[in-house]
Write an enzyme that holds these catalytic residues in place. Structure first.
Site, PDB file in Angstrom:
ATOM      1  NE  ARG A  65      95.499   9.325  42.736  1.00  0.00           N
ATOM      2  CZ  ARG A  65      95.992   9.681  44.274  1.00  0.00           C
ATOM      3  NH1 ARG A  65      97.443  10.054  44.251  1.00  0.00           N
ATOM      4  NH2 ARG A  65      95.203  10.452  45.084  1.00  0.00           N
ATOM      5  CE  LYS A 114      93.329   7.738  47.478  1.00  0.00           C
ATOM      6  NZ  LYS A 114      94.231   6.843  48.543  1.00  0.00           N
ATOM      7  CD  GLU A 129     102.252   3.264  48.540  1.00  0.00           C
ATOM      8  OE1 GLU A 129     101.960   4.564  48.746  1.00  0.00           O
ATOM      9  OE2 GLU A 129     101.494   2.779  47.419  1.00  0.00           O
TER      10      GLU A 129
HETATM   11  N1  PLP Z   1      99.884   5.865  49.014  1.00  0.00           N
HETATM   12  C1  PLP Z   1      98.634   5.556  49.248  1.00  0.00           C
HETATM   13  C2  PLP Z   1      98.614   4.205  49.509  1.00  0.00           C
HETATM   14  C3  PLP Z   1      97.792   6.410  49.613  1.00  0.00           C
HETATM   15  O1  PLP Z   1      96.279   5.755  49.993  1.00  0.00           O
HETATM   16  C4  PLP Z   1      97.721   7.790  49.451  1.00  0.00           C
HETATM   17  C5  PLP Z   1      96.647   8.709  49.623  1.00  0.00           C
HETATM   18  O2  PLP Z   1      95.988   9.019  48.845  1.00  0.00           O
HETATM   19  C6  PLP Z   1      99.076   8.352  49.182  1.00  0.00           C
HETATM   20  C7  PLP Z   1      99.948   7.453  48.789  1.00  0.00           C
HETATM   21  C8  PLP Z   1      99.301   9.816  48.964  1.00  0.00           C
HETATM   22  O3  PLP Z   1      98.627  10.229  47.758  1.00  0.00           O
HETATM   23  P1  PLP Z   1      98.269  11.445  47.621  1.00  0.00           P
HETATM   24  O4  PLP Z   1      99.464  12.592  47.994  1.00  0.00           O
HETATM   25  O5  PLP Z   1      97.792  12.065  46.202  1.00  0.00           O
HETATM   26  O6  PLP Z   1      97.181  11.809  48.627  1.00  0.00           O
HETATM   27  C1  COI Z   2      94.400  10.069  51.139  1.00  0.00           C
HETATM   28  O1  COI Z   2      95.503  10.561  51.788  1.00  0.00           O
HETATM   29  O2  COI Z   2      93.439  10.742  50.889  1.00  0.00           O
HETATM   30  C2  COI Z   2      94.220   8.621  51.561  1.00  0.00           C
HETATM   31  O3  COI Z   2      93.215   8.120  50.868  1.00  0.00           O
HETATM   32  C3  COI Z   2      94.764   7.877  52.781  1.00  0.00           C
HETATM   33  C4  COI Z   2      93.880   7.089  53.535  1.00  0.00           C
HETATM   34  C5  COI Z   2      92.964   7.874  54.295  1.00  0.00           C
HETATM   35  C6  COI Z   2      93.432   5.893  52.772  1.00  0.00           C
END
Ligand code: PLP
Ligand code: COI
Length: 355
Positions: free
Chosen positions: A100, A201, A237
């Site tokens: 990612r 991200k 989201e």
């Molecule tokens: N959506 C956003 C905007 C996020 O910052 C995160 C956190 O990383 C997620 C979703 C969830 O992603 P993940 O499950 O890969 O941590």
């Molecule tokens: C995560 O879940 O790792 C995130 O980045 C969410 C938040 C702390 C920005």
């Protein structure tokens, strides 16, 4: 001048003060930064990565004209290391974070950090700071934050030719405490544009979510949920997690959208939900159809699985399963996912990577 010098020296000393493991209260970690002994750093210049490694330096120094400070070339990842019952340490699908981050970098016109090196660097940071991985059963984990910034001094809006890849780690408790349902509101703001950077991200998406989030908290909500930026009709989201809902007939639904982050937790839960017979689907979820959902939640690395007690849209509050107790589907998904991460539930998917 003398006093000023003293204060500067004191400030420098305090900035350099590393976290002592003996000062940590494992059951009250919160979600805050602590300066651990080791980070990882590597620089990209002259067209190549310069063989980085572990460092005890947790301060980065850039030119005042560094690209990322003005034009936002920044991408990051969030992942966790979990303490197992036998004392060992697990990572969860780290190669997906590497993947990612490479995709995010592409969208921001940045160089890619090699994926195999990414996973090795994460492991090195965890190993070097292993006494800071919270104990099994404490609910905490070591949060790992790999990131990359464009550092070249630029004035015109052009991509940087120089980058810094860095990883820090910090012990955290649950981002949203336990399985306590929380009240959210639907924001009138967007966090990302339709064909913008929502799938990456990158810092800008989070900067744009700060004001809506403060406004929501002022009104007593835990945070806000964003709608699709094109029509404002479908659920997108949260600012730091994906959304899911459970329909009246027990189906697991999560938004299909090109402006949300492809969550690794979501991808994993889609698989778990399939095996639990929840017929999961990624679909457009209309904000006007909340009555179809009997449970809802947030999914992410920091959030794990966190029930949404209620959602307020245009002043109207919709309560899901309960405002005080998690629903049964949410509870079961949480138990399975967290069980796999901590090593208590058999990992038949091969997701867990021991450090
Ligand atoms: N959506 C956003 C905007 C996020 O910052 C995160 C956190 O990383 C997620 C979703 C969830 O992603 P993940 O499950 O890969 O941590
Ligand atoms: C995560 O879940 O790792 C995130 O980045 C969410 C938040 C702390 C920005």
């Amino acid at each position: 001048a003398y006093q000023c010098g003293l204060i500067l020296n004191l400030r420098r000393f305090l900035l350099m003060a590393k976290q002592d493991v003996k000062d940590l209260d494992w059951s009250n970690l919160g979600f805050t930064y602590r300066d651990l002994p080791y980070s990882y750093n590597e620089e990209f210049k002259d067209g190549k990565w310069q063989n980085g490694g572990l460092t005890t330096d947790s301060t980065l120094t850039f030119s005042e004209a560094a690209e990322d400070l003005h034009y936002g070339q920044e991408v990051f990842e969030g992942m966790k290391a979990y303490r197992r019952k036998d004392g060992g340490i697990n990572l969860f699908r780290p190669s997906m974070n590497a993947e990612r981050m490479a995709n995010s970098a592409k969208r921001l016109a940045m160089v890619e950090y090699p994926k195999d090196k990414f996973v090795e660097a994460v492991k090195a940071v965890v190993k070097a700071n292993q006494e800071f991985v919270p104990p099994y059963g404490s609910g905490g984990a070591l949060y790992i934050r790999p990131f990359m910034v464009g550092t070249q001094p630029v004035v015109g809006v052009t991509p940087s030719d120089e980058y810094t890849f860095h990883i820090y780690a910090t012990p955290v408790g649950a981002y949203i405490k336990g399985l306590t349902p929380m009240p959210y509101m639907v924001s009138e703001y967007d966090r990302a544009a339709g064909a913008g950077t929502g799938q990456a991200k990158t810092a800008g998406n989070y900067a744009s979510s700060l004001l809506p989030s403060i406004l929501a908290k002022k009104e007593g909500f835990a945070g806000c949920l964003y709608l699709d930026p094109r029509e404002h009709k479908y659920i997108d989201e949260f600012d730091g997690a994906n959304f899911y809902g459970i329909t009246k007939d027990g189906q697991f639904l999560t938004p299909k959208s090109d402006s949300i982050l492809p969550s690794i937790t979501k991808k994993s839960i889609l698989q778990i939900a399939k095996d639990q017979g929840l017929n999961p689907q990624e679909a457009r979820i209309a904000i006007d159809d909340l009555d179809d959902l009997v449970e809802a939640g947030a999914m992410g690395t920091a959030a794990v699985i966190s029930p949404v007690g209620s959602l307020t849209y245009k002043g109207k509050k919709h309560v899901f399963y309960s405002e005080t107790k998690p629903g049964p589907v949410t509870q079961k998904l949480y138990d399975t996912l967290f069980g796999i991460q901590e090593g208590d539930v058999e990992d038949k998917y091969g997701w867990v990577v021991p450090v």
